[in-house]
Scaffold this motif. Sequence first.
Motif, PDB file in Angstrom:
ATOM      1  N   ILE A  13       1.016  -1.227   0.046  1.00 39.87           N
ATOM      2  CA  ILE A  13       0.136   0.126  -0.025  1.00 39.87           C
ATOM      3  C   ILE A  13       0.825   1.282   0.138  1.00 39.87           C
ATOM      4  O   ILE A  13       1.898   1.410   0.709  1.00 39.87           O
ATOM      5  CB  ILE A  13      -0.839  -0.078   1.211  1.00 39.87           C
ATOM      6  CG1 ILE A  13      -1.862  -1.082   1.064  1.00 39.87           C
ATOM      7  CG2 ILE A  13      -1.725   1.239   1.497  1.00 39.87           C
ATOM      8  CD1 ILE A  13      -2.886  -1.365   2.265  1.00 39.87           C
TER       9      ILE A  13
ATOM     10  N   ASP B 210      -3.200   5.335  -1.181  1.00 42.98           N
ATOM     11  CA  ASP B 210      -4.323   4.369  -1.468  1.00 42.98           C
ATOM     12  C   ASP B 210      -4.981   4.287  -0.181  1.00 42.98           C
ATOM     13  O   ASP B 210      -6.155   3.679   0.096  1.00 42.98           O
ATOM     14  CB  ASP B 210      -3.529   3.086  -1.287  1.00 42.98           C
ATOM     15  CG  ASP B 210      -2.689   2.891  -2.702  1.00 42.98           C
ATOM     16  OD1 ASP B 210      -2.927   3.296  -3.892  1.00 42.98           O
ATOM     17  OD2 ASP B 210      -1.662   1.877  -2.661  1.00 42.98           O
ATOM     18  N   LEU B 211      -4.670   5.119   0.942  1.00 41.88           N
ATOM     19  CA  LEU B 211      -5.158   4.961   2.328  1.00 41.88           C
ATOM     20  C   LEU B 211      -6.323   6.134   2.595  1.00 41.88           C
ATOM     21  O   LEU B 211      -6.158   7.325   2.053  1.00 41.88           O
ATOM     22  CB  LEU B 211      -4.361   5.146   3.111  1.00 41.88           C
ATOM     23  CG  LEU B 211      -3.390   3.795   3.351  1.00 41.88           C
ATOM     24  CD1 LEU B 211      -2.214   4.061   4.431  1.00 41.88           C
ATOM     25  CD2 LEU B 211      -4.105   2.597   3.645  1.00 41.88           C
TER      26      LEU B 211
END
Length: 158
Positions: free
Chosen positions: A7, A11-12
């Motif tokens: 990740i 992406d968060l």
Amino acid sequence: MENFEGIYFEDLKIGMKFKNPIGRTIIETDNVWFTLLTNNLNPIHFDKKYSEKMYPGEPFKGRNIVNGILVLAIAIGLTTQISSRGFMLGIEKAKFYKPVFVGDTIYTESEIIDLRESKSKQGFGIVKIKTKTLNQNNEIVLEFERTIMIPKKGKIWE
């Protein structure tokens, strides 16, 4: 490591949840070796006779308990699907709710609770994760927050 999957910071999102489907059963060797490696002299981790004498009642029932720092370390390992591209900056608010015994299996559920761009390192972000650690009976044994630094896509540490 070109094919490494993991990740990136972008992406968060705050509120994202991660439940690790893989648990980790803690065996006696894990507990005794870790306790010895860390020079922990508390006999509740390795002396059955002591535990039987001093802690015969619930929830211990005379059993040795797993070293709490080992439980924390394994729980962190179970959350690395979030942090596998980055590194840890800190741990806080660790709270142990129930003892973990040899033979118990622990699982983790994590949530992203804060995100921000790094002020000191361009191309990286700071992520705060809250993790619940549960035993095989779905009882919370530990909660903690951890802060990690994760790169953005295409960025390296220079």
